[in-house]
Design a protein around this motif. Structure first.
Motif, short mmCIF file in Angstrom:
data_model
loop_
_atom_site.label_atom_id
_atom_site.label_comp_id
_atom_site.label_asym_id
_atom_site.label_seq_id
_atom_site.Cartn_x
_atom_site.Cartn_y
_atom_site.Cartn_z
N ASN A 114 -18.20 5.88 5.43
CA ASN A 114 -17.72 4.64 4.85
C ASN A 114 -16.97 3.83 5.88
O ASN A 114 -16.87 4.22 7.06
CB ASN A 114 -16.87 4.90 3.59
N SER A 115 -16.45 2.70 5.46
CA SER A 115 -15.70 1.81 6.33
C SER A 115 -14.52 1.27 5.55
O SER A 115 -14.50 1.34 4.31
CB SER A 115 -16.60 0.66 6.80
N PHE A 116 -13.52 0.76 6.25
CA PHE A 116 -12.35 0.21 5.58
C PHE A 116 -11.86 -1.01 6.34
O PHE A 116 -12.03 -1.12 7.56
CB PHE A 116 -11.22 1.26 5.50
N LEU B 48 -17.82 -0.60 2.18
CA LEU B 48 -16.61 -1.08 2.83
C LEU B 48 -15.49 -1.08 1.81
O LEU B 48 -15.64 -1.64 0.72
CB LEU B 48 -16.81 -2.50 3.37
N LEU B 49 -14.38 -0.46 2.16
CA LEU B 49 -13.20 -0.48 1.30
C LEU B 49 -12.25 -1.57 1.80
O LEU B 49 -11.90 -1.58 2.99
CB LEU B 49 -12.48 0.87 1.30
N ALA B 50 -11.89 -2.49 0.93
CA ALA B 50 -10.87 -3.49 1.25
C ALA B 50 -9.54 -2.90 0.81
O ALA B 50 -9.31 -2.73 -0.39
CB ALA B 50 -11.16 -4.79 0.51
N ASP B 51 -8.70 -2.57 1.76
CA ASP B 51 -7.54 -1.71 1.50
C ASP B 51 -8.08 -0.37 0.96
O ASP B 51 -8.74 0.34 1.69
CB ASP B 51 -6.54 -2.37 0.55
N LYS B 52 -7.86 -0.07 -0.29
CA LYS B 52 -8.28 1.23 -0.80
C LYS B 52 -9.35 1.15 -1.89
O LYS B 52 -9.70 2.16 -2.49
CB LYS B 52 -7.06 1.98 -1.35
N GLU B 53 -9.90 -0.04 -2.12
CA GLU B 53 -10.90 -0.21 -3.16
C GLU B 53 -12.23 -0.64 -2.55
O GLU B 53 -12.27 -1.39 -1.57
CB GLU B 53 -10.45 -1.27 -4.18
N LEU C 97 -6.96 6.68 6.40
CA LEU C 97 -7.10 8.07 5.99
C LEU C 97 -7.35 8.20 4.49
O LEU C 97 -7.89 9.23 4.05
CB LEU C 97 -5.88 8.87 6.43
N HIS C 98 -7.01 7.18 3.72
CA HIS C 98 -7.48 7.17 2.33
C HIS C 98 -9.00 7.13 2.32
O HIS C 98 -9.64 7.88 1.56
CB HIS C 98 -6.92 5.96 1.59
N ALA C 99 -9.59 6.27 3.15
CA ALA C 99 -11.06 6.19 3.22
C ALA C 99 -11.66 7.50 3.69
O ALA C 99 -12.71 7.93 3.20
CB ALA C 99 -11.47 5.04 4.14
N ALA C 100 -10.99 8.15 4.64
CA ALA C 100 -11.54 9.36 5.25
C ALA C 100 -11.31 10.62 4.45
O ALA C 100 -12.12 11.55 4.53
CB ALA C 100 -10.95 9.53 6.65
N LEU C 101 -10.23 10.67 3.69
CA LEU C 101 -9.83 11.93 3.06
C LEU C 101 -9.73 11.89 1.54
O LEU C 101 -9.78 12.94 0.90
CB LEU C 101 -8.47 12.38 3.62
N VAL D 266 0.86 -1.19 0.00
CA VAL D 266 0.00 0.00 0.00
C VAL D 266 0.89 1.24 0.00
O VAL D 266 2.03 1.20 0.47
CB VAL D 266 -0.96 0.04 1.21
N THR D 267 0.37 2.31 -0.53
CA THR D 267 1.16 3.52 -0.68
C THR D 267 0.68 4.59 0.30
O THR D 267 -0.47 4.57 0.75
CB THR D 267 1.05 4.07 -2.11
#
Length: 331
Positions: free
Chosen positions: A229-231, A285-290, A271-275, A8-9
């Motif tokens: 959302n959720s992650f 639900l985001l699995a990692d960033k998707e 924070l990818h999910a949040a921002l 992950v980046t």
């Protein structure tokens, strides 16, 4: 998910939370601690650490403000401690009253506090503890803070953000096979009962409730003012597995050493999910960033029935505690 988790980046450059206020629950360790640090490094003006242990929270507050990365990026940062025990509705209500009395804006709410116990215990509310901490108290916190999140969006012209720490494990719920809902049972009563308690499935059960609530949410609340959302950050090297018996803790620790992500990387995902993630992530639900495909149980006829039942029961439960918004109607 493959044994070795994909890389992950970090967050993209240029994100600034200057002037913004954020709340992080469960912020004194693990993912929550890294989320709080990264929010400060992104120049958040005020970060509220919502913690059960105030003394530990104060130590964390001092540690965060002493970190060179925080001092360099955000020398005027304000970090506050407010007590929050998510086993207790009254503590949630006291937390929100305290916060609302002191703050006129809220831009980011990170619902991170969670447990995964293997012994059946009831919280003081009468609900099973995993369900209370991971699901019910988070819904109450969301509803109590939603008016301020909405008002903040009106001020800024941009949606406020609510992000819930979730898990792919929700697909392993005991409802699927081991302890299905009986014809005459309600969802919450089922999970409160001793008969339904499957120790190694209860964490998944509680995360399923979160996901079902989120999947129902966009049918009632759109994303123009608040994106919720959720992650799932995958396996992360935190103390969550410390509750396991020693015969399981040792092999799990060995697996974690090989494949677990650091809390810092989990913070990137959070924070990818949040921002970063946009309105397409609302109620997802985001699995990692998707955005993840719903689990098989969620898509099943039984899962869809339980989703509606849970929503209606949650409306009734929250109505005992707070003013339920007009959009939160039964289905």
């Amino acid at each position: 998910m493959p044994f070795f988790q994909p890389p992950v980046t970090p967050l993209p450059k240029g994100i600034s939370l200057r002037g913004q206020t954020a709340i992080v629950t469960g912020a004194s360790s693990g993912i929550g601690l890294d989320i709080a640090q990264q929010l400060l490094e992104l120049e958040a003006a005020t970060v509220i650490l919502a913690v059960r242990n105030v003394a530990k929270g104060e130590a964390v507050r001092r540690s965060l403000l002493a970190r060179e990365s925080v001092k360099k990026a955000n020398p005027k940062a304000v970090v506050k401690i407010i007590k929050l025990d998510t086993e207790d509705y009254e503590s949630v209500q006291t937390f929100t009253k305290t916060f609302l009395a002191e703050h006129s804006e809220l831009h980011v709410l990170m619902l991170n506090a969670g447990i995964g116990t293997l012994k059946r215990e009831l919280a003081c509310t009468g609900h099973e503890k995993n369900v209370q901490v991971n699901y019910l108290s988070n819904v109450l916190l969301l509803l109590e803070l939603l008016p301020l999140l909405t008002a903040t969006a009106d001020k800024t012209g941009s949606p406020s953000r609510v992000t819930w720490t979730g898990s792919r494990m929700h697909g392993a719920t005991a409802l699927a096979k081991k302890a299905p809902l009986k014809a005459d049972e309600t969802v919450l009563a089922h999970f409160d009962s001793e008969e339904s308690f499957i120790p190694f499935a209860r964490y998944a059960d509680s995360k399923l409730l979160c996901v079902l609530f989120l999947y129902e949410l966009p049918k009632h609340l759109n994303s123009d003012k608040v994106i919720v959302n959720s992650f799932c950050p995958g396996m992360v090297d935190t103390g969550m597995s410390d509750v396991l018996p020693i015969y399981l803790r040792i092999p799990v620790s060995a697996v974690k050493a090989l494949r677990a992500r650091s809390p810092e990387k989990a913070g990137w995902i959070a924070l990818h999910a949040a921002l970063v993630a946009g309105p397409e992530s609302h109620g997802q639900l985001l699995a990692d960033k998707e955005v993840a495909e719903p689990a098989a149980y969620v898509q099943s006829a039984d899962g869809q029935k339980v989703q509606k039942m849970l929503w209606n029961e949650t409306v009734d439960e929250m109505a005992k505690l707070t003013t339920v918004p007009v959009w939160m109607t039964k289905v």
